[in-house]
Every structure is written in structure tokens, then in C-alpha cells.
Motif scaffolding. Structure first.
Motif: not given
Length: 89
Positions: A29-40, A42-55
Motif C-alpha cells: 500500500a502507498r508505494s510507487l512501483a515501476v519497471g518490468n517486472p515492477a519494483k517498488v 519509493a513510497t507515495v509520501d517520498e514521491l510527494r516530498d521529492r516533488h515539493l522539494e523540486q517545486m
């Protein structure tokens, strides 16, 4: 878009699956998974924090592109080349 979820895969609540990912097994739950096969990755919270920092460190416009004059659009292109991203509404 284009993600493939294999039979038996379990995706937790509020998880984000990247475009084109191949999901097998379990994605927490609340994770970000990408790729083939999908791998986690980051968490959704880490992704949000990263984008806020970049903004905070990247250029941004509070207006839509259609509302910008040609000089402002050219300035935004220069900022995009320099910073790699520009945030827009």
C-alpha cells in the motif's frame, strides 16, 4: 497506461503503478512501483516530498502557456533547458 497486471498480483491501497509496468507478486500500500517486472522505488509520501522539494528549486509559472506572450514562452524554454523541468498549473 499500458501496465500489465498478472493473475494473482496484489496491489495495496493507494499504490501507484508506473506506465508500462509488469506487475506480479505483491505491491505494498502507498508505494510507487515501476519497471518490468515492477519494483517498488519509493513510497507515495517520498514521491510527494521529492516533488515539493523540486517545486521550490525549479522554475514555475502560475499561468497556463496559452496566457503567456512569446517572450515569456522563450524564457520558459531557456529555464527548461537549464533546469530540466518547469512546473505549470
Amino acid at each position: 497506461a499500458g501496465a500489465i497486471i498478472l493473475p494473482g498480483a496484489v496491489i495495496g491501497d493507494e499504490a501507484v503503478i508506473g506506465a508500462g509496468a509488469l506487475v506480479r507478486g505483491e505491491i505494498p500500500a502507498r508505494s510507487l512501483a515501476v519497471g518490468n517486472p515492477a519494483k517498488v522505488i519509493a513510497t507515495v509520501d517520498e514521491l510527494r516530498d521529492r516533488h515539493l522539494e523540486q517545486m521550490e528549486s525549479c522554475p514555475r509559472s502560475d499561468r497556463w502557456r496559452r496566457d503567456l506572450d512569446p517572450a515569456e514562452i522563450e524564457e520558459m524554454r531557456r529555464e527548461l533547458l537549464e533546469h530540466g523541468r518547469v512546473y505549470m498549473p
